[in-house]
Design a protein around this motif. Sequence first.
Motif, short mmCIF file in Angstrom:
data_model
loop_
_atom_site.label_atom_id
_atom_site.label_comp_id
_atom_site.label_asym_id
_atom_site.label_seq_id
_atom_site.Cartn_x
_atom_site.Cartn_y
_atom_site.Cartn_z
N HIS A 220 0.90 -38.43 16.19
CA HIS A 220 0.70 -37.52 17.33
C HIS A 220 1.97 -36.70 17.56
N ASN A 222 3.84 -33.84 20.03
CA ASN A 222 3.86 -33.19 21.33
C ASN A 222 4.50 -31.82 21.21
N ASP A 265 7.00 -38.68 19.83
CA ASP A 265 7.54 -39.26 21.06
C ASP A 265 9.00 -39.64 20.85
N TYR A 287 7.05 -37.94 25.82
CA TYR A 287 6.29 -39.15 25.55
C TYR A 287 4.81 -38.91 25.84
N GLY A 288 4.07 -38.55 24.79
CA GLY A 288 2.62 -38.52 24.88
C GLY A 288 2.01 -37.27 25.46
#
Length: 420
Positions: A220, A222, A265, A287-288
């Motif tokens: 993932h 960001n 993250d 973070y996320g």
Amino acid sequence: NVILTIDNMTQFTETYTDTLQAGAYTNYTFRNTASIGQGGKVYSLETCVNIAGDTNDTNNCLTNEVENYYIDYCSASGGGTEYLWGIKFANLNNQNSGDKGYSLYTEVIPELDPHEVVHVTITNGYPFPSDDIALWIDANHDGDFEDDGERLMCSIDDGADGEYAFQIPYSIKPGYARIRIRLTWEKDDCTEMSPCGETPGGEVEDYVVYIGKKPATPEHKNYLTIRVLDHDSIPIEGAKLTTSFDTVNYQLTDKSGLYSYQVSDGSFDIKIDKDTYQILNARVGVYGVDTVFTYLLTRDYEVNIFLVTEKKDPVPDAVITFDDPNQRSETTNADGKAIFYLPYGNFNYTILRREYVDAFGSSEIHKDQIEYYITMTDTTRKDTLSVENIIRTKLIISPNPVDKYLQYETKNKYRCTITD
């Protein structure tokens, strides 16, 4: 516009009607629906935006893959006192799952290889000697367990409790596959064991496995956006950004003062450097969620002294202004002096004083230059003769011994007074 594409085919285009500020983020839910309902199929999804005036087209599209492995299989359930208390194989360990008749478990998806022998531990929550156990796999992903070779294990009248083994077919189709385990009782042989339907006793549990090596889940990322402004909230274009996750390369903010990174993250160091501004160092954490950090840069300032004179005499009350509207004007004091705290850079100045000729100039403010000497001209002062001209000119001398001064003039054109 917001566009959804599935497997390179545009599904629909919708319009975002709210206002989206520069550098801001928002969530958008499509009003239309698209089908990804074919079981066992991997779909490629791409979502794009088309925004008028967008200066950064590197973050316009987001792609992802979605696999639908929830195929509509035949229903099956059990009942009575026997039930599957625990199932354990590979890295799956489902214990104390309770008596539910039927359950589908997908929290853990073991990886199994073709032709692999898999050992499974089955715990019967209320075993009887006449209990039976069987296991199937949908080897070709066609939504049933009826094809040849898809029943991998069957044991009759052994209590359905203990250690068992089954072998994955060599020709099994790679990818996600469904396994069905059935506990029942009093079957005469394995031919009576069916993966579908209800039985008066026992329980049915389905599991999802992956045949082969599962593709790595994309990490993932960001969006980390840095917004750089001055203290009047004006965007600063061309600010140099250096980060701890890329110490070799640097990036420059656009005309909106923005630059966006895609990061995992974590926390990172950011250095922001721009000519005529003080260097700014910061630490950010992402973070996320996509995050925007706004920083205000402070100008580099230096003390600058302007000394305004007219024939070496100080000129008080002269007003000094700059072409920078953010820099306020100052008035010289009785010593002809005005002090400024100027940011580094180039400026044009104007000096105004009644009955004086306006003075103009430019200044380059840096650490090595702090004083300016400006000469103005008094429009009311008469030009004086040189000593040589005074000697050659007829003088009218008027002494005043009482007051101790001597006054002389040349045909009423020049007049001078000498005291003491």
